[in-house]
Design a protein around this motif. Structure first.
Motif, mmCIF file in Angstrom:
data_model
loop_
_atom_site.group_PDB
_atom_site.id
_atom_site.type_symbol
_atom_site.label_atom_id
_atom_site.label_comp_id
_atom_site.label_asym_id
_atom_site.label_seq_id
_atom_site.Cartn_x
_atom_site.Cartn_y
_atom_site.Cartn_z
ATOM 1 N N LYS A 17 104.577 -34.781 74.163
ATOM 2 C CA LYS A 17 103.623 -33.706 73.868
ATOM 3 C C LYS A 17 104.045 -32.399 74.536
ATOM 4 N N TYR A 18 103.570 -31.306 73.984
ATOM 5 C CA TYR A 18 103.813 -29.983 74.552
ATOM 6 C C TYR A 18 102.620 -29.613 75.436
ATOM 7 N N TYR A 19 102.882 -29.435 76.709
ATOM 8 C CA TYR A 19 101.832 -28.946 77.601
ATOM 9 C C TYR A 19 101.587 -27.470 77.291
ATOM 10 N N ASP A 20 100.398 -26.994 77.616
ATOM 11 C CA ASP A 20 100.023 -25.621 77.261
ATOM 12 C C ASP A 20 100.993 -24.587 77.837
ATOM 13 N N ASP A 21 101.369 -24.762 79.114
ATOM 14 C CA ASP A 21 102.265 -23.767 79.714
ATOM 15 C C ASP A 21 103.670 -23.863 79.137
ATOM 16 N N GLU A 22 104.089 -25.072 78.746
ATOM 17 C CA GLU A 22 105.385 -25.230 78.061
ATOM 18 C C GLU A 22 105.393 -24.442 76.761
ATOM 19 N N GLN A 23 104.369 -24.692 75.950
ATOM 20 C CA GLN A 23 104.306 -24.029 74.653
ATOM 21 C C GLN A 23 104.213 -22.519 74.809
ATOM 22 N N ASP A 24 103.441 -22.071 75.800
ATOM 23 C CA ASP A 24 103.317 -20.630 76.040
ATOM 24 C C ASP A 24 104.676 -20.016 76.388
ATOM 25 N N GLY A 25 105.460 -20.744 77.196
ATOM 26 C CA GLY A 25 106.782 -20.249 77.577
ATOM 27 C C GLY A 25 107.716 -20.148 76.394
ATOM 28 N N PHE A 26 107.723 -21.176 75.541
ATOM 29 C CA PHE A 26 108.563 -21.146 74.342
ATOM 30 C C PHE A 26 108.153 -19.983 73.431
ATOM 31 N N GLU A 27 106.856 -19.826 73.217
ATOM 32 C CA GLU A 27 106.376 -18.780 72.306
ATOM 33 C C GLU A 27 106.647 -17.383 72.865
ATOM 34 N N GLN A 28 106.559 -17.233 74.188
ATOM 35 C CA GLN A 28 106.847 -15.937 74.790
ATOM 36 C C GLN A 28 108.319 -15.565 74.590
#
Length: 429
Positions: free
Chosen positions: A286-297
Motif C-alpha cells: 500500500k501507499y502511505y499518505d506521506d509516500e504518495q504525497d512525496g511522489f505527487e510533489q
C-alpha cells in the motif's frame, strides 16, 4: 568466455549450433507452445551473428577449481569462487574490447558454490527474509555485483546447460532464451517492445521495490528500471527505510519518496532526452499518505500532470472455469471500482493449453489514483509481463517493473555504499 577448457569448447559448440535452424522438440506434449529456432545469423531472426575466438578466452585452472570446491568454510568457498571469475572478467574487460563475458560454472561447483534454483525472494523486504544464515552469501548475486565495476555485462552459464539432458531445456528453447539474453546484453538493444499508441502521451513506467541488506539489519529502497515503451530507462538505488510498526511493511517518508522519484525522473530525462507525458507507478504494497504525497510533489515540480498510481500484489483468490484448464491469461475480474483481479498466467487460446505446472495465482490490481481507464492500467500490467529480455517466456507472472525491482535488489545488496550501481537492466539479469 571464462571457464574450464572443456566447458568453453562445449559452449562454442552450442554457439555454432545456434547459427543454424533448430527444430522444436518433437517429443514435446504442447506442440504449439515450443517453437523451432530460426538460427542466429545475419539473414533472418535476430539479423546478427556471434563474434568470438580464442583471443577472448580465459581458461580456468582445474587445480584452482578443485581447491576452491574442497574449501570447508561455506562463505570463503563462495567468495574464492567469485574472486577467481572476477580476476578473469577484469582482464577481459581491461585488455580486450568485448561486449559481453560468458562465465561457465564448473560442474564441481554444483551444490557447493551454486545451489539448485529456489523460489525467488519475496518482492518486499519483510520478515520472510529472516530465515537462513546471519550474513547472506550468494555466488550469482555477488559475482554480478563485483563484475559491475568493469562495465561489461556478464552471462552466467551452468555447466549442465551445455549438454542435451532431461535437466536442461530442449535445444530450440535453449537457443531462444540464451540468444535473446546475449543479444540484449551485447548490443544493449531490445528484441521487442510494447505496442505503442502514437496518439497517446509517451508513457514511463516506474517500479518501487525493497530489499534487506545482507546482514538483514536494514531495508534499502530499490527503484526498479524506470523505462518507456521502448525499454529505455535507468535504475537508481534509494536510501535505508523503516518498517511500519503495525503491518511490518517498508515505509518511505515524504522526503525519501520525493527525492527518489525526482532523481529517477531527472536521470530518465538525461537518458532519453525528454520527460514522459504520463507516468505509471507500480508498487507491491500500500501507499502511505506521506509516500504518495512525496511522489505527487516530485511529479508536480517536473510538470507531469498525468499519472496512475497502482499497487500490484499477490492475492489468495482463485477462479475456476469449466473443463480441464484454468482461466485464460488476461482474464480480468472487477471486485470494486478500483480493485481488480488479473490473470497474468493462465490458459492461452493460441496454444490450446495452459503452459504452466501449477494452478496459476492471479494478481490483485489496486488503483490508488488514475487518469487512465482501469482497463488500460491492467492491459499495461499484462503487457509488461512480456518485457523481460532474459528469456522468451511470454507470460511471466509479474510486470517487469516489479520483477526488475526484485532482481535489482538481490544484487544491489552486494554493492558497497560508495559503489555506483549500473543503470542498465543488462547488468542485473
Amino acid at each position: 568466455m571464462v571457464g574450464l577448457e572443456e566447458d568453453i569448447e562445449n559452449l562454442k559448440g552450442w554457439l555454432h549450433r545456434f547459427e543454424s535452424f533448430i527444430p522444436a522438440n518433437p517429443k514435446g506434449k504442447q506442440k504449439g507452445l515450443f517453437k523451432s529456432f530460426p538460427g542466429f545469423n545475419q539473414d533472418q531472426g535476430f539479423c546478427a551473428k556471434f563474434l568470438y575466438d580464442t583471443n577472448y578466452d580465459r581458461i580456468l585452472s582445474p587445480k584452482d577449481v578443485t581447491e576452491i570446491a574442497k574449501e570447508s568454510n561455506h562463505e570463503k568457498r563462495i567468495l574464492d569462487a567469485v574472486k577467481l571469475f572476477e580476476e578473469n572478467i577484469k582482464f577481459l574487460a581491461d585488455i580486450k574490447n568485448c561486449d559481453v563475458i560468458m562465465c561457465v560454472i564448473p560442474k564441481s561447483f554444483e551444490g557447493k558454490i551454486v545451489l539448485e534454483n529456489k523460489d525467488e525472494e519475496p518482492v518486499e523486504g519483510t520478515a520472510e527474509d529472516d530465515d537462513g544464515p546471519e550474513l547472506e552469501t550468494n555466488f550469482r548475486r555477488a559475482l554480478k555485483a563485483r563484475a559491475m565495476r568493469f562495465n561489461v555485462p556478464i552471462q552466467i552459464i551452468r555447466e549442465y546447460i551445455l549438454h542435451d539432458n532431461k535437466k536442461s531445456q530442449d535445444a530450440a528453447t535453449k537457443a531462444w532464451n540464451l540468444c535473446t539474453a546475449l543479444y540484449y546484453k551485447a548490443l544493449q538493444t531490445i528484441p521487442w517492445k510494447l505496442e505503442v499508441d502514437e496518439n497517446r502521451p509517451k508513457v514511463c513506467f516506474v517500479g518501487i521495490g525493497f530489499y534487506r541488506s545482507r546482514d538483514k539489519q536494514t531495508i534499502q529502497t530499490s527503484l526498479a528500471q524506470i523505462f518507456n515503451e521502448n525499454g529505455k530507462g535507468v535504475i537508481l538505488r534509494g536510501t535505508p527505510v523503516t518498517e511500519d510498526k503495525e503491518d511490518k511493511k517498508p515505509h518511505l517518508t515524504f522526503e525519501q519518496s520525493y527525492s527518489l522519484l525526482k532523481d529517477a525522473l531527472t536521470k530518465y530525462k538525461f537518458a532519453t532526452g525528454m520527460m514522459p507525458g504520463r507516468l505509471v507507478l507500480h508498487k507491491t504494497s500500500k501507499y502511505y499518505d506521506d509516500e504518495q504525497d512525496g511522489f505527487e510533489q516530485a511529479m508536480a515540480e517536473l510538470g507531469i500532470t498525468e499519472y496512475d498510481i497502482v499497487t500490484v500484489m499477490e492475492t489468495d483468490l482463485r477462479f475456476f472455469r469449466n473443463g480441464l484448464y484454468p482461466p485464460v491469461r488476461g482474464s480480468l475480474f472487477q471486485l470494486t471500482e478500483d480493485r481488480y483481479v488479473l490473470y497474468t498466467r493462465g490458459s492461452v487460446h493460441q496454444y490450446q493449453t495452459y503452459p504452466g505446472m501449477y494452478i496459476p495465482a492471479p494478481l490483485e490490481i489496486r488503483i490508488v489514483s488514475r487518469v487512465s481507464s482501469a482497463k488500460t492500467v491492467c492491459r499495461e500490467v499484462l503487457g509488461l509481463t512480456k518485457m523481460n529480455w532474459n528469456n522468451t517466456q511470454f507470460d511471466n507472472k509479474y510486470p517487469i517493473t516489479i520483477g526488475c525491482a526484485r532482481k535489482v535488489g538481490e544484487i544491489m545488496k552486494y554493492l558497497g555504499e560508495n559503489e555506483m550501481p549500473k543503470e542498465s537492466y543488462a547488468f542485473y539479469m
